[in-house]
Design an enzyme around this catalytic site. Structure first.
Site, mmCIF file in Angstrom:
data_model
loop_
_atom_site.group_PDB
_atom_site.id
_atom_site.type_symbol
_atom_site.label_atom_id
_atom_site.label_comp_id
_atom_site.label_asym_id
_atom_site.label_seq_id
_atom_site.Cartn_x
_atom_site.Cartn_y
_atom_site.Cartn_z
ATOM 1 N N TYR A 184 0.867 -1.191 0.000
ATOM 2 C CA TYR A 184 0.000 0.000 0.000
ATOM 3 C C TYR A 184 0.893 1.227 0.000
ATOM 4 O O TYR A 184 1.895 1.277 0.748
ATOM 5 C CB TYR A 184 -0.890 0.011 1.250
ATOM 6 C CG TYR A 184 -1.698 1.289 1.407
ATOM 7 C CD1 TYR A 184 -2.988 1.383 0.902
ATOM 8 C CD2 TYR A 184 -1.168 2.404 2.055
ATOM 9 C CE1 TYR A 184 -3.728 2.551 1.031
ATOM 10 C CE2 TYR A 184 -1.894 3.578 2.188
ATOM 11 C CZ TYR A 184 -3.177 3.640 1.675
ATOM 12 O OH TYR A 184 -3.897 4.798 1.810
ATOM 13 N N GLU B 164 -3.459 7.494 -3.914
ATOM 14 C CA GLU B 164 -3.531 6.232 -3.172
ATOM 15 C C GLU B 164 -3.431 5.065 -4.137
ATOM 16 O O GLU B 164 -4.244 4.945 -5.052
ATOM 17 C CB GLU B 164 -4.833 6.147 -2.379
ATOM 18 C CG GLU B 164 -4.886 4.889 -1.506
ATOM 19 C CD GLU B 164 -6.237 4.715 -0.825
ATOM 20 O OE1 GLU B 164 -6.256 4.372 0.363
ATOM 21 O OE2 GLU B 164 -7.271 4.908 -1.494
#
Length: 442
Positions: free
Chosen positions: A147, A235
């Protein structure tokens, strides 16, 4: 405190609807979100690795794209601005907004089942959001998933890179259950993401030695997008190292600062208003800050701080605000008319609380504008009006002599009490289907 991902940027506001203080404290931040396929195209234009894919507006296009991609082992993704698409369901019963497909025929079939229907996820609420297109991309197999997000951190007033070795998961869950798995790196805007910083993040995440340099370059390019496009969030979840040792962004959620729309014309041309609340879009067109809430007392206020105080005092008196509505410093008759249109379009509203500080605009002018609007719209709902500032006495006189269901009250606490009382009476009257008359002696 930095915010993580679309689930807290674009939709945390929705999750906070029942908490007025939290909801109102973040309402002023409006950040453009764009669809995944547009995010992927933008990243690719910066030389960032992404799976091959294209967007389709109907089943025929989906089938053609699938054939172009090779015809087997692909993924079809509903283009809806909400997280949790894979676990969502459509209003026609189809389960999953992200599906693995193995043929052009399946691409056509699922596209037809998704496009034109509403996808309901944990973030959209029961109403869901319309799916107008699907993104079809090749399916890549990841050896490792990570991530990575670039956000603005209010605490340090600088960008921050948030990364985790646990990619492909809900980052909020990771933060809660295994906070040590999250790496936070503040970035000095004067020096940016140096080779040393990017290489360190890539190493800490766990990229293999042969992918460290590619990962470093990807991180630096993502930061370049963030800075050059006035990003509020970049993101990537997951950022993957594939089985053939490519570094690819498998999914991307990008947000941009609305204050920069004048210099990011290309980015803001990608805005999809079908994914936004129609009333909030309409409010923005009239220069109003409006957000729909779950209550039944409509609020019309000038100034964000006063609006927050108004909603809080309604809650303290046992009521529930139906909206956050800041008409701004002017509070002109035109703005009041637009505000009332928005408030009264909500069938749940049973009373309206107008709380205006007359500074730039005189209170008597506001009062006359309010009276004119109520007459033009033939409003039957009770309106509690608190006007403070220049010519407030004259304003109260105008309101009290209007013969309308507008009640001028100077004290904030008393005004809030009356708004809540009126709301309860209207709800009761609606329940038993009778008319009702109002006076300040209730």
């Amino acid at each position: 405190m930095f915010r993580l991902g679309r689930s807290t940027f674009g939709v945390a506001a929705r999750a906070a609807v029942k908490d007025v203080s939290m909801r109102s404290s973040i309402q002023q931040r409006r950040n453009l979100s764009i669809h995944e396929y547009l995010s992927m195209n933008l990243l690719q234009s910066y030389g960032i690795g992404v799976p091959k894919g294209e967007v389709a507006k109907n089943g025929d296009e989906a089938e053609a794209i699938a054939k172009k991609l090779g015809g087997e082992d692909m993924v079809i993704k509903a283009q809806v601005l909400a997280g949790g698409r894979g676990k969502g369901s459509f209003d026609n019963g189809l389960k999953g907004g992200v599906r693995v497909i193995y043929s052009p025929t399946e691409a056509r079939m699922f596209a037809n089942q998704m496009i034109g229907h509403k996808l309901i996820t944990k973030q959209t609420g029961a109403r869901g959001r319309i799916c107008n297109s699907v993104y079809i991309c090749e399916r890549k197999f990841a050896r490792r998933e990570f991530y990575l997000a670039i956000l603005m951190d209010r605490a340090t007033q600088s960008p921050v890179i948030v990364a985790s070795s646990q990619g492909g998961m809900d980052i909020e869950t990771v933060a809660k259950e295994t906070p040590d798995a999250i790496i936070t790196t503040p970035i000095d805007i004067h020096t940016g993401v140096t080779d040393e910083i990017a290489r360190s993040i890539a190493s800490q995440l766990g990229f293999s030695d042969q992918c460290i340099e590619d990962a470093k370059n990807t991180i630096q390019k993502l930061y370049q997008v963030f800075m050059e496009k006035d990003g509020t969030q970049i993101e990537i979840n997951p950022l993957s190292e594939t089985s053939d040792h490519q570094v690819l962004c498998m999914d991307a959620k990008l947000g941009f600062d609305d204050n920069a729309d004048f210099r990011q014309k290309d980015v803001f041309s990608w805005r999809d208003t079908t994914q936004e609340d129609a009333d909030e879009v309409k409010a923005a067109e009239h220069g109003l800050n409006f957000i729909k809430l779950d209550g039944d007392i409509g609020c019309l206020v000038n100034g964000a701080g006063l609006a927050m105080a108004t909603m809080d005092i309604i809650k303290l008196n046992g009521g529930s605000p139906a909206n956050f509505l800041d008409v701004g410093g002017g509070a002109t008759p035109e703005a009041i008319k637009s505000a009332f249109d928005l408030i009264t379009s909500d069938p749940k509203v049973t009373a309206i609380f107008v709380n205006i500080f007359g500074g730039i605009v005189r209170c008597d002018a506001i009062a006359q504008g309010l009276i004119n609007v109520v007459q033009q719209m033939n409003l039957k709902l009770p309106i509690v009006c608190r006007l403070q500032g220049t010519n407030m006495e004259k304003a109260a006189e105008l309101v009290n002599n209007s013969g309308l269901k507008i009640f001028s009250i100077t004290d904030l606490q008393e005004a809030a009490e009356k708004a809540v009382d009126f709301s309860k009476i209207v709800k009761l009257a609606r329940d038993i289907d009778v008319g009702v008359e109002f006076n300040l002696g209730i």
